[in-house]
Design a protein around this motif. Structure first.
Motif, short mmCIF file in Angstrom:
data_model
loop_
_atom_site.label_atom_id
_atom_site.label_comp_id
_atom_site.label_asym_id
_atom_site.label_seq_id
_atom_site.Cartn_x
_atom_site.Cartn_y
_atom_site.Cartn_z
N GLY A 55 0.75 -1.19 0.09
CA GLY A 55 -0.05 0.06 0.01
C GLY A 55 0.87 1.15 -0.25
O GLY A 55 0.22 2.48 0.20
N SER A 57 2.62 2.88 -2.12
CA SER A 57 2.68 3.90 -3.53
C SER A 57 1.28 4.59 -3.46
O SER A 57 1.32 5.87 -3.43
CB SER A 57 2.72 3.02 -4.72
N GLU A 58 0.32 3.80 -3.16
CA GLU A 58 -1.03 4.72 -2.93
C GLU A 58 -1.19 5.59 -1.86
O GLU A 58 -1.79 6.59 -1.77
CB GLU A 58 -2.04 3.47 -2.80
N GLU A 61 0.59 8.70 -2.79
CA GLU A 61 -0.12 9.33 -3.88
C GLU A 61 -1.27 10.05 -3.18
O GLU A 61 -1.58 11.27 -3.68
CB GLU A 61 -0.57 8.30 -4.95
N HIS A 62 -1.96 9.57 -2.36
CA HIS A 62 -3.28 10.10 -1.90
C HIS A 62 -2.89 10.73 -0.22
O HIS A 62 -3.84 11.30 0.50
CB HIS A 62 -4.19 9.12 -1.37
N ARG A 64 -1.86 9.52 2.61
CA ARG A 64 -2.44 8.67 3.57
C ARG A 64 -1.17 8.47 4.66
O ARG A 64 0.16 8.53 4.30
CB ARG A 64 -2.98 7.53 3.32
#
Length: 447
Positions: A55, A57-58, A61-62, A64
């Protein structure tokens, strides 16, 4: 060896044969899996990378934040890994018992949130435990966190299915050891490695090591505490045995001084527990030798992490090892006879005693639990603070009787024994603790 990323250095740790002159086992080859040589210093590097990698990379990107409920090595590894990828990391815990760990996490840029409940006593009365509530928030729909969830995430033990277990078999020339000894914390490494070894050789004996009740060994939970861990399955272990903090430090000293392995107390506990368990096996094998069988066995234990982060822990429990005078009035040096002689009192007798003699009632639980429900008129002193007070001498006048209470009556009994040794004429422990008081229908009040 050239690496493109520090994560490439995770795993493939050495398997060290311990010199028989150190452990004294004649028919058993004892090996240490040196997980302290992972790049961030512990066996948790494997699980942390396996849990967070899918998780990251996501999350980057977002925007988190990576979050874990950890007070130790998992948090360290995740803080490094998240930082490398430009992602914030936050750890939430009520067990930050090692000051060096907190300092290192802050140095790594982690956010550390400490919830109420820092105590060596279990607190089963706390039905709204803040860690549990936080866990529910993190796992709810629409969470803005990347929650690695080490206590329930299958990727924790799967890291050892893919790495640690097969590495042990490979380094033993394609054989599984006869015995695998592992400390039980999140139960990820013990479960993963045991699964691999038994798939290879079904009759491998697995010994799980837990901390002695009312004692504290970093990285290890007590038998009561492991029941709260989602990855813990008692069927994994043929035997579960407890280790005290003193035994863990003794084992650590052997590894450090005799083997050149800079192990922390968890590795020391694993070594001590391994040798203790294997002595009986070794004696049986030696007996068979008289019939000419000449059997040999092999055993593996895990050295989880390094010693440097635990000097404060050692200083508190064994100050003489660091050139300091022995600590006065410590629970660590209570004898079994002193513990057995501690005066405890049941709920009915305690109620009568309180009504008749007005003892000072001291509640050793966390402030959060105390605020929820407590004995009317009791004084709340969290057990760590109480320990500091006792080290300075008797904290109460000898003229007033004292009733000590903790959740289940274990830690309070130890303090009752210590205060009696120090000369208090009438100190008692509430048998069964606040749990027994509540279950008997005795009155409790809220703050």
């Amino acid at each position: 060896m050239r690496l493109d990323s520090i994560t490439d250095a995770i795993g493939n740790t050495p398997l060290l044969r311990i010199d028989p002159a150190v452990h004294g086992l004649r028919r058993i080859d004892l090996y240490a899996k040196l997980e302290l040589l992972n790049p961030f210093g512990s066996v948790k590097d494997r699980a942390a990378w396996n849990m967070v990698r899918p998780g990251l990379s996501e999350a980057a990107e977002h925007g988190r934040t990576v979050v874990e409920l950890s007070s130790g090595n998992t948090a360290k590894a995740l803080a490094v890994l998240a930082g490398m990828h430009g992602v914030p990391f936050k750890t939430v815990t009520n067990r930050m018992r090692i000051p060096e760990t907190k300092d290192l996490l802050l140095l790594l840029g982690a956010e550390v949130e400490e919830l109420p409940g820092q105590t060596e006593c279990l607190d089963p009365t706390n039905t709204e435990d803040p860690l549990t509530l936080f866990h529910q928030t993190l796992t709810g729909p629409g969470s803005s966190y990347l929650y690695t969830d080490q206590y329930f995430n299958a990727l924790n033990f799967q890291a050892h299915l893919a790495g640690t277990g097969p590495e042990i078999i490979k380094d033993l020339d394609g054989r599984a050891p006869d015995y695998f000894i592992a400390c039980v914390g999140t139960a990820g490494s013990s479960t993963g490695v045991a699964t691999v070894l038994r798939e290879h050789t079904p009759d491998v004996t697995v010994v799980g090591l837990v901390a002695h009740k009312s004692d504290f060994v970093p990285g290890i939970r007590t038998l009561d505490e492991v029941q709260e861990v989602g990855l813990f399955d008692p069927a994994v272990y043929d035997t579960i045995a407890s280790v005290t903090s003193g035994q863990a430090i003794d084992g650590m000293l052997t590894l450090v001084r005799r083997c050149g392995v800079l192990a922390g107390p968890t590795g020391g506990a694993a070594y001590f527990g391994a040798v203790r368990h294997l002595r009986g096996v070794d004696a049986e094998l030696a007996q068979r030798d008289q019939g000419g069988e000449q059997e040999r066995r092999s055993a593996v234990f895990i050295v989880c992490d390094r010693i440097e982060g635990y000097l404060g822990y050692v200083r508190e429990r064994r100050p003489e090892l660091l050139g300091r005078p022995p600590q006065k009035n410590s629970l660590a040096d209570l004898s079994d006879a002193e513990l057995a002689s501690a005066t405890d009192i049941g709920v009915e007798d305690a109620l009568a005693w309180i009504g008749r003699d007005r003892p000072l009632v001291v509640d050793l639980r966390s402030p959060f639990a105390y605020a929820a429900l407590h004995i009317e008129g009791s004084l709340n002193i969290v057990d760590e603070l109480f320990g500091e007070l006792v080290r300075g001498g008797l904290p109460f006048s000898k003229s007033r009787p004292v009733l000590l209470a903790c959740p289940v009556g274990e830690q309070s009994a130890r303090y009752a024994a210590l205060l009696s040794r120090m000369g208090h004429p009438d100190v008692r422990s509430l048998r069964g603790g606040i749990i027994a008081w509540r279950d008997a229908g005795a009155p409790l009040v809220r703050e």
